[in-house]
Write an enzyme that holds these catalytic residues in place. Structure first.
Site, short mmCIF file in Angstrom:
data_model
loop_
_atom_site.label_atom_id
_atom_site.label_comp_id
_atom_site.label_asym_id
_atom_site.label_seq_id
_atom_site.Cartn_x
_atom_site.Cartn_y
_atom_site.Cartn_z
N PRO A 120 0.67 -1.16 -0.12
CA PRO A 120 0.06 0.02 -0.02
C PRO A 120 0.90 1.37 0.09
O PRO A 120 0.16 2.54 -0.10
CB PRO A 120 -0.99 0.11 1.42
CG PRO A 120 -0.04 -0.92 1.99
CD PRO A 120 0.74 -1.82 1.31
N HIS A 121 1.98 1.35 0.29
CA HIS A 121 2.55 2.63 0.48
C HIS A 121 4.24 2.39 -0.01
O HIS A 121 5.05 1.76 0.73
CB HIS A 121 2.79 2.98 1.97
CG HIS A 121 1.59 2.96 2.58
ND1 HIS A 121 0.66 3.94 2.39
CD2 HIS A 121 1.10 2.00 3.62
CE1 HIS A 121 -0.57 3.68 3.11
NE2 HIS A 121 -0.23 2.53 3.73
N TYR A 122 4.74 2.94 -1.22
CA TYR A 122 5.85 3.35 -1.55
C TYR A 122 6.86 1.84 -1.60
O TYR A 122 8.04 1.61 -0.91
CB TYR A 122 6.57 4.15 -0.24
CG TYR A 122 6.23 5.77 -0.23
CD1 TYR A 122 6.14 6.30 -1.31
CD2 TYR A 122 5.41 5.68 0.97
CE1 TYR A 122 5.46 7.65 -0.93
CE2 TYR A 122 4.65 6.97 1.24
CZ TYR A 122 4.61 7.89 0.46
OH TYR A 122 3.93 8.91 0.56
N ASN A 123 6.29 0.68 -2.19
CA ASN A 123 6.90 -0.51 -2.26
C ASN A 123 7.52 -0.54 -3.78
O ASN A 123 6.66 0.07 -4.61
CB ASN A 123 5.78 -1.62 -2.02
CG ASN A 123 5.20 -1.27 -0.64
OD1 ASN A 123 3.95 -1.24 -0.54
ND2 ASN A 123 6.07 -1.71 0.49
N GLY A 139 7.44 1.14 2.55
CA GLY A 139 8.85 1.24 2.16
C GLY A 139 9.58 0.01 2.09
O GLY A 139 10.76 0.19 1.61
#
Length: 226
Positions: A120-123, A139
């Protein structure tokens, strides 16, 4: 090694089940993802999936939070009720299941993503297979190519066993219900058994057994949940 498709994944939760059943180990399917999507796409239920052209098939119930900020390159399948958040970059050869979250500024490339997966976030998820209900914290990334550009070797450091893959790019194979903590790096050829919990800021290499807890301490401490 205890990292076969049979031991890691419930194939009832992916459109890629017919592809994966052809192989013993999950990474063996990576070179075939694109062609599999191209063949499957035209046969998908048109009441459920919309053909966007260029081998892109998107479920009508998929939600793009801000489609103007997304890039989707075929071949690609995006399943029902999956949410695509702003800035997501889907680079092709991506089979994304139902009920997934592809997050803001997340990049997807040459992957099989089972149903109910959250990145869901900055992958960054490249050349990887993520099992049912796997989750990657903010991350966390898959590193899919070695610094010396040689072929990836799957290593079980607990037994010394190695498997030569013949592939230059392999990210991570995450089993069902794997939890990856924030800002974790999964090195090329990481294989994480199902129901494993990886703590934040961890550095993962090789094969991690199922039902493990991995903590970022000297020597990469791995313990069984049982």
């Amino acid at each position: 090694m205890n990292c076969t498709i049979e031991n890691m994944y419930d194939l009832n939760h992916t459109l890629a089940s017919d592809l994966l059943r052809k192989y013993v180990y999950p990474w063996e399917a990576l070179p075939a993802i694109g062609d599999f999507i191209r063949k499957m796409g035209p046969s998908l239920d048109k009441d459920i999936y919309e053909d966007r052209g260029d081998d892109i098939y998107i479920a009508r119930s998929a939600v793009f939070v801000n489609e103007a900020t997304n890039t989707v390159i075929g071949p690609c399948i995006i399943g029902p009720d999956t949410q695509i958040r702003p800035g997501a970059f889907i680079r092709g050869n991506a089979l994304i299941g139902a009920g997934c979250v592809i997050g803001n500024s997340t990049e997807i490339k040459n992957d099989i993503i089972f149903d109910c997966v959250e990145v869901p976030h900055y992958n960054y998820v490249g050349d990887s297979i993520l099992g049912f209900h796997a989750h990657m914290g903010a991350g966390s990334i898959t590193s899919n190519i070695k610094s010396d550009r040689t072929d990836v070797v799957i290593k079980d450091f607990s037994t010394g066993e190695e498997i030569k893959t013949g592939l230059r790019k392999i990210g991570a194979m995450l089993g069902d219900y794997v939890e990856v903590g924030c800002n974790t790096v999964l090195n090329p050829g990481s294989v994480v058994g199902p129901h494993t919990n990886i703590y934040p800021l961890s550095l993962i290499r090789g094969v991690i057994p199922p039902d493990s807890i991995v903590k970022n301490r000297p020597g990469l401490e791995t313990t069984s949940k049982n």
